[in-house]
Design a protein around this motif. Structure first.
Motif, PDB file in Angstrom:
ATOM      1  N   ASP A   1     -20.240  -8.052 -25.392  1.00 55.36           N
ATOM      2  CA  ASP A   1     -19.775  -7.876 -23.982  1.00 55.36           C
ATOM      3  C   ASP A   1     -18.740  -8.527 -23.678  1.00 55.36           C
ATOM      4  N   ILE A   2     -18.007  -8.014 -22.480  1.00 57.22           N
ATOM      5  CA  ILE A   2     -16.952  -8.503 -21.964  1.00 57.22           C
ATOM      6  C   ILE A   2     -16.991  -8.831 -20.508  1.00 57.22           C
TER       7      ILE A   2
ATOM      8  N   ARG B   1     -24.643   1.201 -24.273  1.00 50.19           N
ATOM      9  CA  ARG B   1     -23.938   1.675 -25.527  1.00 50.19           C
ATOM     10  C   ARG B   1     -24.988   1.663 -26.907  1.00 50.19           C
ATOM     11  N   GLY B   2     -26.253   1.532 -26.652  1.00 52.57           N
ATOM     12  CA  GLY B   2     -27.559   1.900 -27.535  1.00 52.57           C
ATOM     13  C   GLY B   2     -28.156   0.620 -27.923  1.00 52.57           C
TER      14      GLY B   2
ATOM     15  N   GLU C   1     -16.365   0.308 -29.847  1.00 47.59           N
ATOM     16  CA  GLU C   1     -16.834   0.972 -28.651  1.00 47.59           C
ATOM     17  C   GLU C   1     -16.776   0.031 -27.361  1.00 47.59           C
ATOM     18  N   THR C   2     -17.374  -1.388 -27.633  1.00 49.42           N
ATOM     19  CA  THR C   2     -17.206  -2.038 -26.696  1.00 49.42           C
ATOM     20  C   THR C   2     -15.889  -2.128 -25.680  1.00 49.42           C
ATOM     21  N   LEU C   3     -14.821  -2.452 -26.596  1.00 49.53           N
ATOM     22  CA  LEU C   3     -13.665  -2.674 -26.019  1.00 49.53           C
ATOM     23  C   LEU C   3     -13.008  -1.249 -25.475  1.00 49.53           C
TER      24      LEU C   3
ATOM     25  N   ILE D   1     -18.744 -15.935 -13.923  1.00 52.00           N
ATOM     26  CA  ILE D   1     -18.865 -14.488 -14.147  1.00 52.00           C
ATOM     27  C   ILE D   1     -18.572 -13.554 -12.766  1.00 52.00           C
ATOM     28  N   VAL D   2     -17.548 -12.860 -12.857  1.00 56.25           N
ATOM     29  CA  VAL D   2     -17.543 -12.085 -11.614  1.00 56.25           C
ATOM     30  C   VAL D   2     -18.001 -10.672 -11.801  1.00 56.25           C
ATOM     31  N   ARG D   3     -17.770 -10.068 -12.947  1.00 55.17           N
ATOM     32  CA  ARG D   3     -18.140  -8.735 -13.310  1.00 55.17           C
ATOM     33  C   ARG D   3     -18.061  -8.505 -14.745  1.00 55.17           C
ATOM     34  N   ARG D   4     -18.770  -7.357 -15.258  1.00 54.87           N
ATOM     35  CA  ARG D   4     -18.779  -6.732 -16.553  1.00 54.87           C
ATOM     36  C   ARG D   4     -17.710  -5.928 -16.669  1.00 54.87           C
ATOM     37  N   LEU D   5     -17.093  -5.939 -17.755  1.00 51.55           N
ATOM     38  CA  LEU D   5     -16.096  -4.682 -18.052  1.00 51.55           C
ATOM     39  C   LEU D   5     -16.759  -3.585 -18.784  1.00 51.55           C
ATOM     40  N   GLY D   6     -16.666  -2.509 -18.531  1.00 52.11           N
ATOM     41  CA  GLY D   6     -17.076  -1.543 -19.492  1.00 52.11           C
ATOM     42  C   GLY D   6     -18.835  -1.325 -19.438  1.00 52.11           C
TER      43      GLY D   6
END
Length: 78
Positions: A24-25, A14-15, A66-68, A3-8
């Motif tokens: 998660d992405i 996000r609560g 919301e995640t996307l 895993i390089v990084r989280r997107l978003g």
């Protein structure tokens, strides 16, 4: 593959303070993406359009809108 990084935003941003809903992405070192979401293969498999297919080893995963949307700014154009 790593895993390089989280997107978003993070799930907490996000609560999701309880860990009960943590879609998660992530961008991977090989350029692919990994998604954490709700497994919905049985529910959605018969809903796939005729030109879509799923291999036996693949699953349909649902993430929140919301995640996307919050990941959109981090998704590379190329």
């Amino acid at each position: 593959m790593k895993i390089v990084r989280r997107l978003g935003a993070t799930p907490r941003e996000r609560g999701s303070a309880t860990g009960q809903s943590c879609p998660d992405i992530f961008e991977l070192s090989d350029g692919d993406f990994a998604v954490i979401g709700r497994e919905a293969t049985a529910e959605l498999d018969t809903e796939l359009p005729p030109d879509a297919a799923r291999a036996d080893y693949e699953r349909i995963v649902v993430i929140t809108r919301e995640t996307l949307l919050r990941a959109k700014r981090d998704i590379p154009d190329v």
